[in-house]
Design an enzyme around this catalytic site. Structure first.
Site, mmCIF file in Angstrom:
data_model
loop_
_atom_site.group_PDB
_atom_site.id
_atom_site.type_symbol
_atom_site.label_atom_id
_atom_site.label_comp_id
_atom_site.label_asym_id
_atom_site.label_seq_id
_atom_site.Cartn_x
_atom_site.Cartn_y
_atom_site.Cartn_z
ATOM 1 N N LYS A 1 1.962 -5.851 -8.607
ATOM 2 C CA LYS A 1 0.576 -5.761 -8.146
ATOM 3 C C LYS A 1 -0.070 -4.618 -8.915
ATOM 4 C CE LYS A 1 -2.288 -4.028 -5.848
ATOM 5 N NZ LYS A 1 -3.536 -3.408 -6.423
ATOM 6 N N GLY B 1 1.686 6.036 -7.427
ATOM 7 C CA GLY B 1 0.291 6.259 -7.039
ATOM 8 C C GLY B 1 0.163 7.522 -6.212
ATOM 9 N N SER B 2 -0.743 7.501 -5.235
ATOM 10 C CA SER B 2 -1.020 8.712 -4.453
ATOM 11 C C SER B 2 -0.011 8.855 -3.302
ATOM 12 C CB SER B 2 -2.430 8.638 -3.881
ATOM 13 O OG SER B 2 -2.534 7.536 -2.991
ATOM 14 N N GLU C 1 -3.963 17.450 -6.221
ATOM 15 C CA GLU C 1 -4.016 16.757 -7.506
ATOM 16 C C GLU C 1 -5.460 16.315 -7.767
ATOM 17 O OE1 GLU C 1 -2.050 12.834 -7.917
ATOM 18 O OE2 GLU C 1 -1.128 13.685 -9.713
ATOM 19 N N GLU D 1 6.791 7.335 -6.859
ATOM 20 C CA GLU D 1 6.402 8.377 -7.819
ATOM 21 C C GLU D 1 4.950 8.707 -7.526
ATOM 22 O OE1 GLU D 1 4.677 10.177 -10.245
ATOM 23 O OE2 GLU D 1 5.017 8.720 -11.856
ATOM 24 N N GLY E 1 1.497 6.031 -0.909
ATOM 25 C CA GLY E 1 2.961 5.988 -0.942
ATOM 26 C C GLY E 1 3.551 5.990 0.461
ATOM 27 N N GLU F 1 -0.641 9.481 -0.254
ATOM 28 C CA GLU F 1 -1.161 8.839 0.956
ATOM 29 C C GLU F 1 -0.799 7.353 0.961
ATOM 30 O OE1 GLU F 1 -2.777 11.062 -1.003
ATOM 31 O OE2 GLU F 1 -2.483 12.634 0.527
#
Ligand code: NAI
Ligand code: MG
Length: 488
Positions: A180, A233-234, A389, A255, A238, A236
């Site tokens: 995705k 990704g982020s 970040e 990651e 994750g 949150e």
């Protein structure tokens, strides 16, 4: 430029994604516009996939799995080598698509073929072991077997390499995969899937479903037939993916970015350090999980180093992808708002703006999401600009008095992805490398440079699991113990 835009339409099937070897539209017929972040031109429509589309793709991947699992690993290896060759032959098209959708300048030769060759070379070397037994009539051994369908959710910043990091080891080990991509940059992934088919990888082994995170992404993460998951990704998102995996008890690796320190000691080789520090935060417009976003500098060196960096930042050429530049736009309006928000926030918190700090204006910038390379000095470790970040070209300078304090600041965020240490003193370098909490530490260099197969992944909230190393294929296998009773 418009030639290149229209040529994407000739390389990809507009409005379609890849399910079980067929290019199909979303079952609900809806699409998402993919734009060029330098101009806001629409590049292509892709399907707005949802639950049904993901279900179809997972079903196709499940159906393809037994035959792929049972294919000789030597044959799988050869198909991956062929895929590497096809990717090499189309490197220019891949690069053009990724540059258009991400908005980045050229990075030179693509690393994708080597990623594939690396995994291909491991495909037929997945081995189990024989085990000691209590009697000579018994035989014990382990088999390493693939999981089945792997789900992979990837971000928009470096879609090609990130997709390959998941895809290559997963299918080398005999799994099938449903990817995705991010809604902002799905085209490179679609094109790479097309090339997989061209290389002869059987239908259903590689599937790509496009769509939004809370729709297609959530459906993939919670699908009961997905046996292993991978997310980049982020933090949150994750967490949400982990929650979905927890419900189905599905293992995963995540990651999740970083706030990576560049630790500069008094005796640092500055000639080498300065261009690398500049590059590590302006590369891909700072939209890199491993971006060196914090400069930790010994107080006595701060003024000199900030001065030199400021000069170097002002020389970074910024512009649209088709020009000779070092830095392009941010990916989206949302990302631009986020980065400018952090810049304003840093000023409010009392950090000192040294250079940059603005959105770029003028004819070639007005329709894109261009922000200047930016440095903040006198940043305190607790400020948001030092903790969160940004995912933009914003460097925070924090000074320290001694090694002890440098380590404390370096480790004082929730992240721990990579770190660089700049010094001529081998002893201090080794000591610091051991004490810094990060999945990868570079001495007088930057992440992964010049090393083949360096495992990559996070400490703390940067995630867990390691990619890119020789064990990456094993990560996509599970161990079965086989016990043979040979007693008469
Ligand atoms: P995100 O983590 O929300 O998106 C990454 C991927 O997850 C995309 O494919 C997205 O469609 C998907 N996704 C989103 N919500 C989901 C859900 N509920 N379930 C399943 N999948 C879902 O990242 P986003 O929103 O694009 O960027 C926000 C920030 O995240 C960035 O500013 C950056 O700080 C960080 N980030 C870090 C990356 C990294 O390489 N570690 C990559 C992208 C973003
Ligand atoms: Mg999001």
């Amino acid at each position: 430029m418009s030639d290149s835009v229209s040529s994407i339409g000739s390389l990809l099937s507009e409005g379609n994604h890849l399910v079980g070897g067929r290019w199909v539209s979303a079952t609900k017929g809806e699409t998402i516009e993919v734009i060029n972040p330098a101009t806001q031109d629409v590049l292509l429509q892709v399907p707005r996939g949802g639950e049904k589309d993901v279900d179809d793709a997972v079903a196709a991947a499940s159906e393809a799995f037994p035959a792929w699992r049972d294919t000789s690993p030597a044959v799988r290896a050869n198909l991956l080598y062929r895929y590497a060759e096809v990717v090499r032959a189309h490197a220019e098209e891949i690069d053009r698509i990724e540059r258009l959708e991400v908005g980045r300048p050229s990075w030179g030769p693509s690393g994708l073929p080597n990623q594939l060759v690396y995994a291909a070379s491991l495909a037929d070397k997945v081995r189990g072991e024989t085990l000691p037994t209590t009697s000579p009539d018994m035989l014990g051994m382990t088999l390493r077997e693939p999981y089945g369908v792997v789900g992979s959710i990837i971000p928009w910043n470096t879609p090609g390499p990130t997709m390959m990091v998941d895809l290559a080891p997963a299918i080398a080990a005999g799994n099938t995969i449903v990817i995705k991509p991010a809604e902002d940059a799905p085209l490179t992934c679609l094109y790479l899937a097309l090339l997989a088919a061209e290389a002869g990888i059987p239908p259903g082994v590689v599937n790509v479903v496009t769509g939004y995170g809370p729709e297609a992404g959530a459906a993939l993460a919670s699908h009961p037939l997905v046996r292993r998951m991978s997310f980049t990704g982020s933090p949150e998102t994750g967490s949400k993916v982990m929650e979905a995996c927890a419900k189905n008890l599905v293992p995963l690796h995540v990651e999740l970015g970083g706030k990576s320190p560049q630790i500069v000691l008094r005796d640092a080789p500055l000639g080498k350090a300065i261009p690398t520090i500049v590059r590590s935060i302006t590369f891909n417009t700072g939209q890199v999980c491993a971006a060196g976003s914090r400069l930790l500098v010994e107080e006595s060196l701060r003024g000199e180093l900030v001065g030199a960096l400021s000069e170097a930042f002002e020389k970074v050429r910024v512009g649209p992808w088709y020009e000779e530049v070092e830095m392009g736009p941010l990916i989206s309006e949302r990302q631009e708002r986020r980065v400018l928000g952090y810049i304003e926030g840093a000023k409010d918190e009392g950090a000192e703006l040294v250079t940059g700090g603005h959105k770029l204006s003028g004819e070639k910038f007005d329709r894109g999401y261009f922000v200047e390379p930016t440095i903040f000095d006198h940043v305190a470790p607790a400020m948001r600009i030092a903790q969160e970040e940004v995912f933009g070209p914003v460097l925070s300078v924090i000074s320290y008095r001694d090694e002890e304090e440098a380590v404390e600041i370096a480790n004082g965020t929730r992240y721990g992805l990579v770190a660089s240490i700049w010094t001529s003193d081998v002893g201090r370098a080794v000591r610091l490398a051991r004490r810094v909490e990060a999945g990868q530490v570079s001495i007088n260099s930057t992440w992964s440079r010049g090393v083949i197969g360096a495992p990559f992944g996070g400490y703390k909230q940067s995630g867990f699991g390691r990619t890119m190393g020789a064990d990456s294929v094993l990560e996509y296998t599970q161990v079965k113990s086989v016990i043979v009773n040979g007693e008469a």
